[in-house]
Every structure is written in structure tokens, then in C-alpha cells.
Design a protein around this motif. Structure first.
Motif, mmCIF file in Angstrom:
data_model
loop_
_atom_site.group_PDB
_atom_site.id
_atom_site.type_symbol
_atom_site.label_atom_id
_atom_site.label_comp_id
_atom_site.label_asym_id
_atom_site.label_seq_id
_atom_site.Cartn_x
_atom_site.Cartn_y
_atom_site.Cartn_z
ATOM 1 N N ARG A 32 30.291 20.725 48.899
ATOM 2 C CA ARG A 32 30.351 22.179 48.767
ATOM 3 C C ARG A 32 29.874 22.850 50.055
ATOM 4 O O ARG A 32 30.479 23.810 50.515
ATOM 5 N N LEU A 33 28.809 22.306 50.658
ATOM 6 C CA LEU A 33 28.294 22.902 51.887
ATOM 7 C C LEU A 33 29.189 22.594 53.086
ATOM 8 O O LEU A 33 29.090 23.226 54.122
ATOM 9 N N GLN A 34 30.062 21.584 52.931
ATOM 10 C CA GLN A 34 31.028 21.292 54.003
ATOM 11 C C GLN A 34 32.353 21.990 53.734
ATOM 12 O O GLN A 34 33.386 21.604 54.284
ATOM 13 N N LEU A 35 32.353 22.966 52.836
ATOM 14 C CA LEU A 35 33.531 23.763 52.462
ATOM 15 C C LEU A 35 34.575 22.946 51.712
ATOM 16 O O LEU A 35 35.729 23.341 51.622
ATOM 17 N N ARG A 36 34.183 21.807 51.193
ATOM 18 C CA ARG A 36 35.144 20.963 50.483
ATOM 19 C C ARG A 36 34.960 21.119 48.982
ATOM 20 O O ARG A 36 33.901 21.518 48.517
ATOM 21 N N MET A 284 21.954 20.020 56.722
ATOM 22 C CA MET A 284 21.263 20.815 57.729
ATOM 23 C C MET A 284 20.872 20.011 58.959
ATOM 24 O O MET A 284 20.721 20.563 60.039
ATOM 25 N N MET B 1 20.365 25.835 61.878
ATOM 26 C CA MET B 1 20.079 25.051 60.667
ATOM 27 C C MET B 1 20.427 25.851 59.424
ATOM 28 O O MET B 1 21.330 25.488 58.673
ATOM 29 N N PHE B 2 19.760 27.002 59.249
ATOM 30 C CA PHE B 2 20.082 27.833 58.089
ATOM 31 C C PHE B 2 21.393 28.585 58.298
ATOM 32 O O PHE B 2 22.020 29.009 57.338
ATOM 33 N N ILE B 4 24.080 27.280 59.341
ATOM 34 C CA ILE B 4 25.146 26.438 58.799
ATOM 35 C C ILE B 4 25.290 26.690 57.304
ATOM 36 O O ILE B 4 26.398 26.882 56.787
ATOM 37 N N ILE B 5 24.141 26.703 56.614
ATOM 38 C CA ILE B 5 24.155 26.899 55.170
ATOM 39 C C ILE B 5 24.738 28.267 54.828
ATOM 40 O O ILE B 5 25.586 28.401 53.943
ATOM 41 N N LYS B 7 26.708 30.150 56.594
ATOM 42 C CA LYS B 7 28.137 30.222 56.891
ATOM 43 C C LYS B 7 28.958 29.525 55.814
ATOM 44 O O LYS B 7 29.980 30.038 55.366
ATOM 45 N N SER B 8 28.483 28.358 55.388
ATOM 46 C CA SER B 8 29.291 27.621 54.415
ATOM 47 C C SER B 8 29.284 28.324 53.062
ATOM 48 O O SER B 8 30.266 28.259 52.329
ATOM 49 N N LEU B 9 28.199 29.007 52.732
ATOM 50 C CA LEU B 9 28.185 29.729 51.462
ATOM 51 C C LEU B 9 29.086 30.961 51.534
ATOM 52 O O LEU B 9 29.693 31.365 50.542
ATOM 53 N N THR B 11 31.828 31.304 53.575
ATOM 54 C CA THR B 11 33.242 30.959 53.715
ATOM 55 C C THR B 11 33.856 30.504 52.389
ATOM 56 O O THR B 11 35.010 30.794 52.112
ATOM 57 N N GLY B 12 33.081 29.782 51.603
ATOM 58 C CA GLY B 12 33.610 29.277 50.341
ATOM 59 C C GLY B 12 34.437 28.022 50.542
ATOM 60 O O GLY B 12 34.505 27.488 51.644
ATOM 61 N N VAL B 13 35.081 27.550 49.505
ATOM 62 C CA VAL B 13 35.825 26.292 49.571
ATOM 63 C C VAL B 13 37.195 26.533 50.197
ATOM 64 O O VAL B 13 37.917 27.431 49.775
ATOM 65 N N VAL B 14 37.527 25.777 51.232
ATOM 66 C CA VAL B 14 38.823 25.960 51.896
ATOM 67 C C VAL B 14 39.838 24.896 51.469
ATOM 68 O O VAL B 14 40.962 24.880 51.946
ATOM 69 N N THR B 15 39.432 24.007 50.577
ATOM 70 C CA THR B 15 40.309 22.920 50.157
ATOM 71 C C THR B 15 41.598 23.475 49.551
ATOM 72 O O THR B 15 41.552 24.392 48.744
ATOM 73 N N PRO B 66 37.906 19.263 55.359
ATOM 74 C CA PRO B 66 37.742 20.169 54.217
ATOM 75 C C PRO B 66 39.056 20.708 53.654
ATOM 76 O O PRO B 66 39.135 21.000 52.466
#
Lengths: 316, 176
Positions: A32-36, A284, B1-2, B4-5, B7-9, B11-15, B66
Motif C-alpha cells: 500500500r505504501l508503495q502505491l501497489r 521508510m 523519510m516521512f 515518502i509516507i 506522498k504515498s498516502l 497518491t493512492g493506489v496506481v495499480t 506499482p
């Protein structure tokens, strides 16, 4: 007597059943954190079932150690797990060993895994074993010291007594500093022992960066399934240790059905929370360079030592 | 570090955000689907490069990113043939890689399937007739699934693999 047997069987069942789920949960959080979207949290069960159905391939250069190691690793890890309170503070097997027995039962599994890595004589297996030996020799003192810091506070090395007293708030020192330091140390030790980032990467495909994965490269079929299950079990045991030694509140202190149910529920929430934390940490941080691993484990050792020192300072 | 977290929250799921692949050029052989039955829930792949130009490897790599995320179907790539259920072979089999291919096949535990990926693995493609090439993959090991293309697009590889496992790309169908 019958109650003790039932409780022990339930204990073993719970550990065996939830360990693949925890691995699946960590993978899901990471995905989820890797956008997958990531695999289902139940994927590790499917992997295990499939592996048990496959025919193992065994190298002709191996000895009996290669086939015996998965069983030793699996059973020693399960035996260690039976010493850690899960849903009831007094585990029936608490007479069989204390916290030191737990540390060395886990070490026995690691030792046999290292032998198995060497046994097939492949270059990567030997490399993995030598790295695991470095990591294990550095985690062991840190783990022992953090365990001693807790044992001193509780006045006992028996895990059941420690958990029982903490759950009932008996003999608690007012200052939680030794506990917090020991917790931080044990968390780093858990990351190292369970082969997680930043010490080792369980999802790596690069043989040159592997530690745990390099030792099991030669395994296949049901032997691989046993080893995978054992490493999930080891993670579960270490997470249970952290969850129930440092925050045992909610655990059943008497064998009553309602208390046991609540104890189990609270336990599941606690270990799931720790698993999510590990998943977030894996996203992280990058994996550490091998020679920096010693620094991180040195920090764990110092933290545990400070915990011990603080215990004496705060007492006087 | 944070960062990354965060940004990923955000952007959401790109699958699943990729163009739909056309129907398979070569449908999955029922015998291969039958052979792949034990791997419906979990398929571990070992990539064997027998002299390919690396284009197919790039597309295989994309499967794990992803956007394509093959892991959601229970497909993983392993570091050792001993851990694998399926060998994905790319490239015409060169003289030097012939033995390596046979070794990898022998070291893969049964039951197993072999997937020939790309035109080179199926017919030797561009390299047909070269003195350095010993023929397509099925001359050396039995091939169950063929995924043609030079190189096949990740969506096509994913479609072939999911069809082999009897699964459908739900997120994709809904997304486009």
C-alpha cells in the motif's frame, strides 16, 4: 492437567495459525505504501499449501543436516513460542524454561539454519551463514541484556511471572525508563532476528545482499515450506514477546472463558499493530550496508545496557 | 523519510492504470492450464535468460512495479529455481546457455511449467540460423505456454499469466 493440555494446544494452534497472516499483513502494508494493491493478506497460506504439495529437490552433495535442519528450526521456534504468554499470563509450560531458555531456543534454530546454509556447499549459502553468524552474535547480547532489564524489574526470569505481575500492576517501578529502553533494544533485535529491513530484506532477489534468504536458497518443496513457516513463527514469537512483556494489559490472568476471549482479542490487536509498524519502517528506511548493521545492533546493546543501569539508579 | 509516507498516502493506489491489452495472440493450451492448477493461488517464477537482448527482461521487471503489480494475483519472482513453480525463458538458446537452461529445469521441483517469453524463445526470432544459437526453447525443454511478441507488452504477459491461473484483472476492467 486437562486444562493445561488444552491451553497449550490452543496456544500452539494460535501461533501456527496467525504467523503467516502477520507476514501477509506486513506485505500488504508495504504494498500500500508503495502505491501497489499488493497480494491478499492470506497469500502466505496459499504459498505454504502449494509448497507442501511440491516434490523437494535435494542436492546430491548434502548430508543429513540439510534434511534435518528444517524440522529442528521449526520445532525449536515453536517450543520457544510456547514459553511466551499469548492470551493467558500463566502458560502451562512455564515450568519448562525461563526467558534465557527462550533466547537460546531461538539461537538453536539460527544455528541449524547456518549449518544448513553451509551444508550444500554453494557459495551463496556459505555467505549467508557467515553474515547470519555476525548478526546473531551481535543480537544475542542485546537481547539478553534487554531481557535482564525486565527480569530485574519483575524480580524473576520466568516469563509467565513477569507478564502476570505486570498485568496486575504488582511491583511496578514508577519510572518506566528501563522498560522503554529495553523495548527499543528488543525492537531493533526483532528487526535483526526476523530478517527485516534495515538489517536484511526479505523481498530481495539479489543474492549479494541476502542474509536469511541466502541460507535457504537451496531448499525446495516441503522443506522450504517448513523454513518459511518457522521464520514467520519466529517473527510472531518476537512480536508476542514485545506485546506481552511490555504491555500485557488485557491478557487473561485466570483461565476463565470470557477473560481468555478478551485476552486473545487484545493480543491479536497488539501484534497486528506491531506488524503494521514493521511494514511502515520497511518503507521508510533503506537496507543498511552490511558493515553499518553492527552500528545499529551496537545501539540496541547500549540501549539495553542503559536500561539495566537505570534500573539500579532509579532504585537507590 | 516521512515525506515518502505522506506522498504515498496522497497518491493512492496506481495499480491497474495501464492500457488494456488485446486478446491473446495464442490462447492458453487447456493441457497447460490443467498443469498449472496447483499454482492458481500462488505462482513463483524464475526468470531464465538464455541469451536474450534484455528487452523481455525489462518488460518482466515492469510486471512487479506499482502499475502492473503482478503480486496481487499471487505471482512472485524468486531468486532460485528451487523456489520456483514456473520457468520463464527468454531469448534464443545460445550454445553457452543450453546447459544452464537444462540445469535450471532439472533443479525446479515438480510439478512445474515452462513459459517461453518473446519471439526469440518461441522461434529464435531475429537470431534464427545463427551459428551461436542452438534452437528455440522447446528443442531443449518441454514448453507449456508461449507468449509471443518482440518484446510482449507487460499487459500481455500479465494477461497470459492470469489466464493461466484462471483469474481476471478486475481492477483493470473497472479502471478503463
Amino acid at each position: 492437567m486437562i486444562l493445561a493440555l488444552v491451553l497449550t494446544a490452543a496456544h500452539a494452534m494460535i501461533l501456527l495459525a496467525i504467523s503467516p497472516l502477520l507476514v501477509g499483513l506486513i506485505r500488504k502494508v508495504k504494498a500500500r505504501l508503495q502505491l501497489r494493491q499488493g497480494a491478499s493478506v492470506f497469500q502466505p497460506y496459499a504459498d505454504l499449501v502449494k509448497l507442501f504439495r511440491k516434490e523437494p529437490v535435494i542436492s546430491t552433495t548434502t548430508s543429513w543436516i540439510f534434511t534435518a535442519a528444517p524440522f529442528v528450526v521449526f520445532s525449536s521456534t515453536l517450543a520457544a513460542g510456547l514459553l511466551v504468554p499469548v492470551f493467558i499470563s500463566h502458560v502451562p509450560l512455564s515450568f519448562a524454561g525461563n526467558i534465557i531458555a527462550l533466547v537460546y531456543l531461538l539461537a538453536l534454530g539460527t544455528f541449524f539454519l547456518m549449518l544448513a546454509g553451509l551444508d550444500a556447499g554453494s557459495a551463496f549459502g556459505g555467505m549467508g551463514s557467515s553474515r547470519e553468524a555476525i548478526v546473531a552474535s551481535l543480537t544475542e547480547p542485546a537481547m539478553m541484556l534487554s531481557v535482564f532489564a525486565i527480569a530485574l524489574t519483575a524480580g524473576s526470569t520466568n516469563l509467565s511471572t513477569v507478564v502476570h505481575q505486570t498485568a496486575l500492576l504488582q511491583g511496578i517501578v514508577t519510572d518506566p525508563a528501563p522498560h522503554l529502553m529495553a523495548f527499543a533494544a528488543l525492537f531493533i533485535v526483532t528487526l535483526a532476528e526476523a530478517g527485516r529491513v534495515p538489517i536484511d530484506n526479505p523481498a530481495t532477489h539479489l543474492e549479494l545482499t541476502m542474509i536469511h534468504e541466502a541460507m535457504i536458497l537451496e531448499y525446495s518443496g516441503r522443506y522450504l515450506a517448513l523454513i518459511e513457516w518457522a521464520s514467520a513463527l519466529k517473527l510472531t514469537v518476537l512480536l508476542s514477546l514485545m506485546a506481552n512483556v511490555f504491555a500485557p494489559w488485557g491478557i487473561a490472568t485466570t483461565p476463565e472463558p470470557a477473560g481468555l476471549g478478551i485476552g486473545l482479542l487484545v493480543y491479536l490487536v497488539k501484534v497486528a499493530g506491531l506488524a503494521v509498524a514493521i511494514g511502515v519502517i520497511e518503507c521508510m528506511f533503506a537496507k543498511l550496508r552490511l558493515f553499518r548493521v553492527t552500528d545499529l545492533l551496537g545501539v540496541a546493546f547500549i540501549l539495553a545496557l542503559l536500561g539495566l543501569v537505570f534500573f539500579y539508579i532509579l532504585r537507590s | 523519510m516521512f515525506r515518502i509516507i505522506k506522498k504515498s498516502l496522497k497518491t493512492g493506489v496506481v495499480t491497474g492504470r495501464y492500457p488494456q491489452s488485446a486478446a491473446l495472440q495464442e490462447s492458453i493450451d487447456p493441457a497447460a492450464a490443467e498443469k498449472a492448477k496447483p499454482f492458481r493461488q500462488s505462482l513463483v517464477i524464475r526468470e531464465v535468460d538464455t541469451g536474450s537482448c534484455n528487452a523481455c527482461e525489462m518488460e518482466m521487471n515492469a510486471l512487479m512495479n506499482p502499475v502492473y503489480d503482478a503480486e496481487r494475483f499471487g505471482i512472485r519472482i524468486a531468486a532460485s529455481p528451487r523456489h520456483a513453480d514456473a520457468l520463464v525463458v527468454t531469448g534464443p538458446v545460445t550454445v553457452n546457455m543450453e546447459r544452464a537452461l537444462k540445469d535450471a529445469y532439472k533443479q525446479t521441483p515438480d510439478p512445474k511449467i515452462v513459459i517461453a517469453l518473446g519471439d526469440c524463445a518461441i522461434t529464435c526470432g531475429l537470431f534464427k540460423g545463427s551459428y551461436a544459437v542452438t534452437g528455440p526453447v522447446d528443442r531443449h525443454v518441454p514448453v507449456d505456454v508461449r507468449i509471443p511478441g518482440c518484446p510482449p507488452r507487460p499487459a500481455e504477459i500479465l494477461k497470459a499469466l492470469t489466464e493461466l491461473c484462471g483469474k481476471h484483472d478486475r481492477r483493470q476492467a473497472a479502471g478503463s
